[in-house]
Design an enzyme around this catalytic site. Structure first.
Site, PDB file in Angstrom:
ATOM      1  CD  GLU A 233      22.295  13.288  50.679  1.00  7.87           C
ATOM      2  OE1 GLU A 233      22.303  14.484  51.028  1.00  7.87           O
ATOM      3  OE2 GLU A 233      21.980  12.919  49.541  1.00  7.87           O
ATOM      4  CE  LYS A 235      17.578  18.998  59.006  1.00  6.18           C
ATOM      5  NZ  LYS A 235      18.115  20.321  59.187  1.00  6.18           N
ATOM      6  NE  ARG A 240      18.500  22.937  50.421  1.00 11.98           N
ATOM      7  CZ  ARG A 240      17.293  22.385  50.366  1.00 11.98           C
ATOM      8  NH1 ARG A 240      16.459  22.557  51.378  1.00 11.98           N
ATOM      9  NH2 ARG A 240      16.923  21.692  49.330  1.00 11.98           N
ATOM     10  NE  ARG A 255      13.851  26.754  53.941  1.00  6.79           N
ATOM     11  CZ  ARG A 255      13.308  26.075  54.886  1.00  6.79           C
ATOM     12  NH1 ARG A 255      14.068  25.425  55.727  1.00  6.79           N
ATOM     13  NH2 ARG A 255      12.023  26.020  55.024  1.00  6.79           N
ATOM     14  NE  ARG A 393       7.934  21.805  55.351  1.00  3.88           N
ATOM     15  CZ  ARG A 393       9.144  22.263  55.653  1.00  3.88           C
ATOM     16  NH1 ARG A 393      10.101  21.438  55.980  1.00  3.88           N
ATOM     17  NH2 ARG A 393       9.374  23.556  55.666  1.00  3.88           N
ATOM     18  CE  LYS A 399      12.287  19.314  59.003  1.00  2.00           C
ATOM     19  NZ  LYS A 399      12.332  20.753  58.893  1.00  2.00           N
TER      20      LYS A 399
HETATM   21  P1  AMP Z   1      13.708  21.938  56.079  1.00  2.00           P
HETATM   22  O1  AMP Z   1      14.431  23.162  55.586  1.00  2.00           O
HETATM   23  O2  AMP Z   1      12.873  22.208  57.278  1.00  2.00           O
HETATM   24  O3  AMP Z   1      12.991  21.238  55.002  1.00  2.00           O
HETATM   25  O4  AMP Z   1      14.845  20.957  56.603  1.00  2.00           O
HETATM   26  C1  AMP Z   1      15.725  20.467  55.721  1.00  2.00           C
HETATM   27  C2  AMP Z   1      16.979  21.305  55.752  1.00  2.00           C
HETATM   28  O5  AMP Z   1      18.063  20.480  56.046  1.00  2.00           O
HETATM   29  C3  AMP Z   1      17.318  21.898  54.423  1.00  2.00           C
HETATM   30  O6  AMP Z   1      16.740  23.156  54.238  1.00  2.00           O
HETATM   31  C4  AMP Z   1      18.828  21.993  54.435  1.00  2.00           C
HETATM   32  O7  AMP Z   1      19.261  23.274  54.857  1.00  2.00           O
HETATM   33  C5  AMP Z   1      19.237  21.043  55.503  1.00  2.00           C
HETATM   34  N1  AMP Z   1      20.101  19.946  55.056  1.00  2.00           N
HETATM   35  C6  AMP Z   1      21.208  19.609  55.715  1.00  2.00           C
HETATM   36  N2  AMP Z   1      21.810  18.565  55.141  1.00  2.00           N
HETATM   37  C7  AMP Z   1      21.063  18.216  54.067  1.00  2.00           C
HETATM   38  C8  AMP Z   1      21.179  17.204  53.066  1.00  2.00           C
HETATM   39  N3  AMP Z   1      22.180  16.314  53.083  1.00  2.00           N
HETATM   40  N4  AMP Z   1      20.228  17.149  52.117  1.00  2.00           N
HETATM   41  C9  AMP Z   1      19.197  18.048  52.121  1.00  2.00           C
HETATM   42  N5  AMP Z   1      19.036  19.021  53.038  1.00  2.00           N
HETATM   43  C10 AMP Z   1      19.955  19.113  54.006  1.00  2.00           C
END
Ligand code: AMP
Length: 531
Positions: A233, A235, A240, A255, A393, A399
């Protein structure tokens, strides 16, 4: 509260995580059910369960006013003590010591007092209740009672550790306790159920945020062992958010598990007709003509409690869904990603993140570039067949994003930290160069070792030119390398920009302030982010 306070003191002094948990567990084992329920809450720094609608509404000013009443000191004196100590509970304990009858406060009395404070509508009433408590009860017990009001014990004990201690004290798995607390947001209820062996009966509570699943960084797509085993998908670079929906009611949580419903009325309208009870995971995005606008555009919608229709037209936002946490009232965590997706698609949402399987590294690379081309940050990869790992995580989400790079900056101010870091200047404000001046672009709290912080504190004290309370303004001498996730406009900083999520990479002892990066460089980075 006496045993709780002694336990908390022992926890503060215990060297490691495991020792802290063991001390809490030993204390919890001694308690009967109702006190166990209270103790787990208070040790998590809460007066009421997280999912409880009740809020204490007791601010620092109210606590200080009560201190004035009891001690006879004036507000200025109390503020000075607070600045020195850095914590309200500690300040209260130190100041009331010679003014209290020193009676013991039971956990049930603490609970009754929290309830009375919550129910009193007028500040004067709250001040009166607090002053009465400060005159009556033992100072050490008051210290932790007040920390329950300010919301943080500052003894190095996170709620997750209390969950583990509760598990140890009741002979259950930490996973089971954590899961029940995540679902219900009520650690007191979890504690009672744990004793009764009834954890499984605790169901998810709507309108209380669940922990989000997090993604691990993947530096190179080429590092993937099995490219075909991942759902791909884009990003998106927004906020969030988790949407809780039932019978026309919608609430949004970020978040950080904060509520943000009021900021996005058009999202609420859009989601309200969906069949509940339902919880969606997704991203709030500024959106125009089928694509997301830069985060810096969305930023204009944040930090506003009330949204004018003018702002709503200027920066239209949407909720783009990408996962399903609760469906028809049933938690979906254990469902494989494919099944969650199928149900999500069945909802007929207007905005749903496209998801696809790609066969090779090069196709994923191409998709990454295409995502960047659409103004998105990169990709999120979700492992085929994986569950929704709430709060983890764990590597089932990855990502991929282009690192934003780093800047060399110079420290212009330093501030006393809190709790364990109250005696060192650990929080720094930093700047970039503009001709012969230095203009601030951000603040950072993390990234240095304790030893570096200690050395820097000595240096900061020697280069302080002025002090304002907890903040010391410095001669610009120390150069740090900071990493960050983006640049945004900021009226708060002199440079006009702020770095997003800055963290200190290292102390550049090899660089002089004149050699740090410039405001022009920051501007370039900002403008590149708008393209
Ligand atoms: P992290 O927060 O460091 O785990 O990085 C992942 C972040 O990417 C999530 O918190 C979301 O805000 C963001 N994100 C953006 N697009 C997506 C997606 N398609 N699926 C899941 N997370 C996403």
């Amino acid at each position: 509260m006496k045993a709780l306070a002694l336990c908390a003191e022992a926890v503060a002094a215990a060297p490691g995580r495991n020792e802290k948990i063991a001390r809490v567990a030993a204390y919890l084992e001694t308690l009967e059910d109702e006190d166990l329920a209270r103790a787990v809450l208070y040790l998590s720094g809460r007066a009421f369960p997280a999912s409880d609608r009740r809020k204490l509404s007791v601010g620092h000013a109210t606590l200080r006013e009560a201190l004035v009443r009891v001690t006879g000191w004036d507000l200025e004196m109390i503020a000075t003590c607070y600045r020195e100590v850095g914590d309200t509970g500690e300040t209260v304990a130190l100041l009331v010591r010679r003014h209290t009858a020193g009676r013991e406060m039971s956990l049930a009395q603490a609970e009754a007092l929290y309830e009375q404070l919550e129910q009193s509508r007028r500040t004067a009433q709250k001040v009166e209740l607090l002053a009465e408590a400060f005159r009556s009860f033992d100072w050490l017990q008051l210290k932790y009672f007040v920390k329950g009001i300010t919301g943080n014990l500052r003894i190095g004990l996170q709620e997750k550790m209390v969950e583990e201690a509760l598990a140890a004290a009741t002979g259950l798995s930490a996973e089971a306790v954590r899961g029940a607390n995540n679902r219900s947001g009520d650690l007191a209820r979890v504690a009672r159920a744990a004793r009764g062996g009834a954890l499984a009966s605790i169901e998810a509570v709507l309108f209380h945020p669940l922990e989000f699943m997090l993604a691990k960084p993947l530096d190179r797509v080429g590092d993937l062992a099995d490219p075909a085993e991942w759902w791909v998908e884009d990003k998106y670079d927004g906020i969030r958010a988790q949407a809780h929906i039932d019978a026309g009611r919608v609430r949004l949580f970020t978040r950080g598990l904060e509520e943000t419903t009021a900021a996005f009325p058009e999202v609420i309208l859009e989601l309200a007709p969906l069949p509940g009870p339902l919880v969606l995971d997704g991203e709030i995005l500024a959106w125009r003509e089928g694509r997301a606008l830069a985060f810096s555009v969305l930023q204009q919608r944040i930090a506003r409690k009330q949204v004018s229709s003018k702002t709503m037209t200027a920066v239209p936002v949407i909720f783009l869904a990408y996962d399903l946490l609760l469906w028809r009232g049933e938690l979906q965590f254990a469902m494989p990603v494919e099944e969650r997706r199928r149900r999500l698609e069945g909802l007929g949402l207007r905005y749903l993140a496209p998801q696809m399987r790609l066969a090779s590294h090069s196709e994923i690379e191409e998709r990454f570039l295409a995502a960047r081309g659409r103004g998105n940050e990169g990709l999120i990869l979700k492992r085929a067949g994986s569950a929704y790992e709430s709060g983890k995580r764990g590597g089932n989400w990855l990502k991929v994003k282009r690192p934003y790079g780093t800047l060399d900056v110079v420290v212009t101010a330093a501030e006393q930290g809190h709790g364990r870091r109250a005696s060192v200047l650990s929080d720094v404000t930093f700047a970039v160069r503009s001709d012969d001046r230095f203009l601030n672009v951000g603040k950072a709290y993390s990234g240095l070792t304790d030893e570096e912080i200690r050395q820097l504190t000595v240096l900061f004290k020697a280069t302080t030119v002025e002090r304002y309370g907890r903040v010391s303004l410095l001669r610009p001498e120390v150069v740090l390398e900071v990493a960050f996730d983006g640049v945004q406009r900021s009226p708060r900083h002199k440079s006009g920009y702020a770095l997003r999520f800055p963290r200190i990479v290292r102390w550049r002892q090899d660089k002089r302030p004149e050699e740090c990066d410039t405001v022009e460089r920051v501007r370039e980075l900002y403008e590149a982010s708008l393209e």
